[in-house]
Design a protein around this motif. Structure first.
Motif, short mmCIF file in Angstrom:
data_model
loop_
_atom_site.label_atom_id
_atom_site.label_comp_id
_atom_site.label_asym_id
_atom_site.label_seq_id
_atom_site.Cartn_x
_atom_site.Cartn_y
_atom_site.Cartn_z
N TRP A 461 -45.41 -2.23 1.94
CA TRP A 461 -46.06 -1.77 3.09
C TRP A 461 -45.50 -2.10 4.52
CZ3 TRP A 461 -49.09 2.17 2.70
CH2 TRP A 461 -49.71 2.65 1.55
N GLN A 462 -44.62 -3.01 4.39
CA GLN A 462 -43.84 -3.14 5.54
C GLN A 462 -42.98 -1.87 5.69
OE1 GLN A 462 -43.79 -5.27 8.37
NE2 GLN A 462 -45.37 -6.73 7.47
N LYS A 463 -42.28 -1.73 4.70
CA LYS A 463 -41.17 -0.38 4.75
C LYS A 463 -42.04 0.86 5.11
CE LYS A 463 -38.46 2.14 1.48
NZ LYS A 463 -37.86 2.01 -0.04
N ARG A 464 -43.09 0.94 4.43
CA ARG A 464 -44.00 2.35 4.73
C ARG A 464 -44.39 2.37 5.89
NH1 ARG A 464 -47.47 3.18 -1.14
NH2 ARG A 464 -45.40 3.63 -2.28
N VAL A 465 -44.94 1.32 6.34
CA VAL A 465 -45.58 1.39 7.94
C VAL A 465 -44.19 1.84 9.13
CG1 VAL A 465 -46.82 0.32 9.89
CG2 VAL A 465 -47.50 0.31 7.36
N SER A 466 -43.48 1.08 8.48
CA SER A 466 -42.17 1.20 9.40
C SER A 466 -41.56 2.69 9.53
CB SER A 466 -40.83 0.30 9.12
OG SER A 466 -39.77 0.62 9.66
N ASP A 472 -43.53 9.18 13.21
CA ASP A 472 -44.42 9.64 14.45
C ASP A 472 -44.52 8.78 15.47
OD1 ASP A 472 -46.55 10.47 15.81
OD2 ASP A 472 -47.98 10.61 14.47
N ASP A 473 -43.89 8.94 16.46
CA ASP A 473 -43.62 7.76 17.45
C ASP A 473 -45.09 7.56 18.28
OD1 ASP A 473 -41.74 6.60 19.03
OD2 ASP A 473 -42.61 7.41 20.85
N LYS A 474 -46.21 8.31 17.93
CA LYS A 474 -47.37 7.97 18.51
C LYS A 474 -47.75 6.40 18.05
CE LYS A 474 -49.76 11.54 17.71
NZ LYS A 474 -49.04 12.02 16.79
N LEU A 475 -47.43 6.41 16.74
CA LEU A 475 -48.02 5.13 16.08
C LEU A 475 -47.22 3.91 16.57
CD1 LEU A 475 -47.39 6.32 12.31
CD2 LEU A 475 -49.78 6.32 13.96
#
Length: 637
Positions: A461-466, A472-475
């Protein structure tokens, strides 16, 4: 309010350099022409060179993993259709059109602007008033579901960024003045022009919630990380939970719908975790041993009645060694009995009965000072011999809490070998707790999950959220999002990956999930609840900034309609809020068609591991639109 037009504020793939998403290497703009060309080229290449890596470009992500047959997919739309059975208009900047073969979902009548389907006041009147059963969840059946989009009030504005939102909210977003009058003396909320201000006052904390929390901190240590999760029963506008956040403590606040007008709605507008809920005849929707601290400040729950059932439920969700804090009636009744308009005997009797229930639970009176009384739950039941004989609940799943009846018995703690052991296992202090192996996993009580698979899930999930943030740069923008919802949280990896951002995540473990992992999520120092996505969530419309849905439509494929889940997502998402959906490409194509009818701005992109993966991601944004200007009466449904 629709934001700058170049690039659109609500674009799901806005980039800092100003480029729109089609220029991103991860994206696909799906339409008939590009698919036809892509299918033709890729099928020819596949025929010539066989199975293998055909293209390094993620633009081909759908076509490389599906059969070489034409797909009928409509293009995404910008804006919102003005067609409406209710006559509701939309913001002019949100105008758009959808393909003729897409079902368009009209706006609902404005009276549904604050519609909470499972807490509908009209439906609730059909149920018993005894024990507030009528305020529990009572959901509409399938024939009663709305097939329209819930409108925002005219003039709706993007909420203030955290931490400013803790103290301020736009009046247009929650147009209710009742609390400013009813609770004026207690300083809950004030209206100042086009804004509400939350001074942090409360019935039992006249000096403000911050000072009240400091008073608690003088009695139990709130700073050393041993207390991370809390539950606030009858929360008002959740000022207690709001001021705990600066101490790194996450409070799950809840209150019934409309006991005071829109109190939970105000809490969520402030960026504070909250749900509509009530202690009545059902268990609270949380696992056993979830919270380090429970709190009631004049919450008006009859703790001494019904054979102590409500305190027994607090005991179920309270962690071994956890604290229960009570301020307000009957505490310090000798000083306040006249103001509470109750007799000394009445209040004394109530406190005596509460003390008796606490003794049955093996709780010890930790301290009573001024207006605050605190009890502590034992670390184990090693010494509770009498209770074991008479009052313990029969063997069952004590984490089960979705429409589960309350029982008048004590939830037994896991067995220990000595009176010095912590039942269920000792937790690390926060923040180590987040990534330490949760006791439920290390003890082998979570089916199919080991210490190794837990650590692998965290890394995944670290990889996925990265990857999400790279798409999407808004994140990456601090304060752009505050209230996040993970619709299928599993072990809480998605939420854990956001821990350094100024956000909080409501982790949902679906009632239909094969393995109940919500206890693990709480042992990590995160919060969440149970939910069936065949029903509406116990929250107001427009309460989340970002929804994350991992394999939700796969899970519910044979259980309920996809469009109903997406309409519920539309209801609880703020205008210009974001959505990330992970699914098999075939399911995602179906989702995309419905999303077009909801007028979300959406794009399908590659899996983080590349275009050859069948699982794809849909990034979407709910476009800004509101009810028309002439809808000035506050909705009451």
């Amino acid at each position: 309010m629709a934001g700058p037009k170049t690039p659109p504020y609500y674009s799901p793939t806005y980039k800092k350099n100003g480029a729109n998403y089609p220029s991103s290497p991860h994206s696909i703009r799906i339409n008939v022409y590009t698919l036809a060309i892509a299918f033709t080229v890729l099928c020819s290449i596949a025929y010539l060179i066989g199975r293998g890596s055909i293209s390094t470009s993620p633009v081909s992500n759908v076509t490389t993993s599906v059969p070489c047959i034409p797909l009928k997919i409509t293009s995404s739309t910008t804006g919102v259709s003005k067609n409406s059975s209710s006559g509701t208009q939309v913001d002019e900047e949100g105008e758009g059109a959808v393909s003729d073969d897409v079902k368009v979902y009209p706006s609902c009548d404005f009276k549904y602007s604050e519609y909470t389907p499972c807490e509908d006041p009209q439906r609730s009147l059909k149920f018993k008033r005894d024990r507030l059963i009528y305020r529990e969840r009572h959901c509409p059946d399938k024939t009663q579901l709305l097939k329209c989009r819930v409108p925002a009030p005219y003039g709706y504005k993007k909420p203030f960024k955290w931490p400013k939102s803790r103290d301020l909210a736009w009046y247009a977003n929650v147009p209710h003045k009742e609390l400013t009058v009813e609770k004026a003396v207690q300083n809950w909320i004030r209206k100042e022009g086009d804004k509400f201000r939350f001074p942090g006052g409360g019935t039992m904390f006249p000096n403000g919630a911050d000072a009240y929390v400091d008073d608690i901190d003088k009695l139990i240590n709130l700073k050393d990380g041993s207390i991370r999760t809390a539950i606030d029963t009858g929360c008002g506008v959740a000022s207690w939970g709001a001021y705990l956040l600066s101490r790194d403590i996450l409070a799950m606040s809840f209150a019934p719908r409309d006991t005071h007008e829109a109190q939970v709605q105000f809490a969520l507008e402030r960026g504070v975790p909250a749900l509509i809920g009530v202690l009545a005849s059902k268990r609270l929707p949380y696992p056993s041993r979830a919270f380090d601290m429970a709190h009631c400040s004049r919450c008006l729950i009859p703790w001494d009645l019904y054979d102590g059932a409500y305190l027994m439920e607090v005991d179920r969700v309270l962690r071994p060694g956890g604290y229960w804090i009570l301020s307000g009636p009957p505490i310090r009744w000798r000083k306040y009995f006249k103001g509470w308009e109750r007799t000394r005997d009445d209040l004394n009797g109530e406190q005596t009965r509460i003390e008796e229930v606490a003794k049955k639970l093996c709780w010890k009176k930790f301290v009573e000072k001024d207006d605050i009384a605190i009890w502590q739950k034992p670390y184990n039941h090693f010494q509770c011999k009498e209770q074991k004989k008479k009052l313990m609940c029969p063997v069952q799943d004590y984490d089960k809490a979705w429409y589960t009846e309350l029982e008048t018995c004590i939830t037994p703690l896991p067995e220990v070998s000595s009176d010095e052991d912590v039942a269920g296992g000792q937790l690390e202090k926060w923040p180590k707790r987040l990534n330490a192996i949760p006791p439920r996993i290390s003890s082998g009580t979570v089916k199919g999950v080991t210490a190794g698979s837990f650590e692998n899930d965290s890394q995944l999930w670290q990889k996925r959220v990265s990857y999400y943030k790279s798409v999407d740069d808004k994140l990456n923008q601090p304060g752009r999002y505050r209230n996040l919802l993970d619709m299928n949280a599993n072990l809480g990896g998605f939420a854990a990956s956001w821990v350094d951002d100024p956000v909080w995540v409501m982790n949902i473990v679906p009632a239909e999930a094969e393995v109940n992992t919500l206890g693990v999520i709480y042992e990590r120092g995160l919060i969440g609840t149970y939910q069936s996505w065949c029903e509406a969530m116990s929250t107001y419309p427009r309460t989340y900034d970002l929804l994350h849905a991992d394999s939700i439509f796969t899970m519910y494929k044979e259980r309920c309609d996809m469009e109903d889940i997406l309409l519920e997502m539309d209801r609880i998402l703020r205008p210009e809020g974001s959505i990330i959906i992970r699914e098999d490409v075939d399911i995602l194509v179906e989702v995309k068609r419905i999303v077009d009818g909801l007028n979300w701005e959406s794009l399908i992109v590659d899996h983080e591991d590349g275009p050859m993966e069948r699982e794809k991601l849909l990034f979407a944004v709910k476009t800004y639109w509101t009810a028309p200007a002439n809808t000035t009466t506050s909705p009451r449904i």
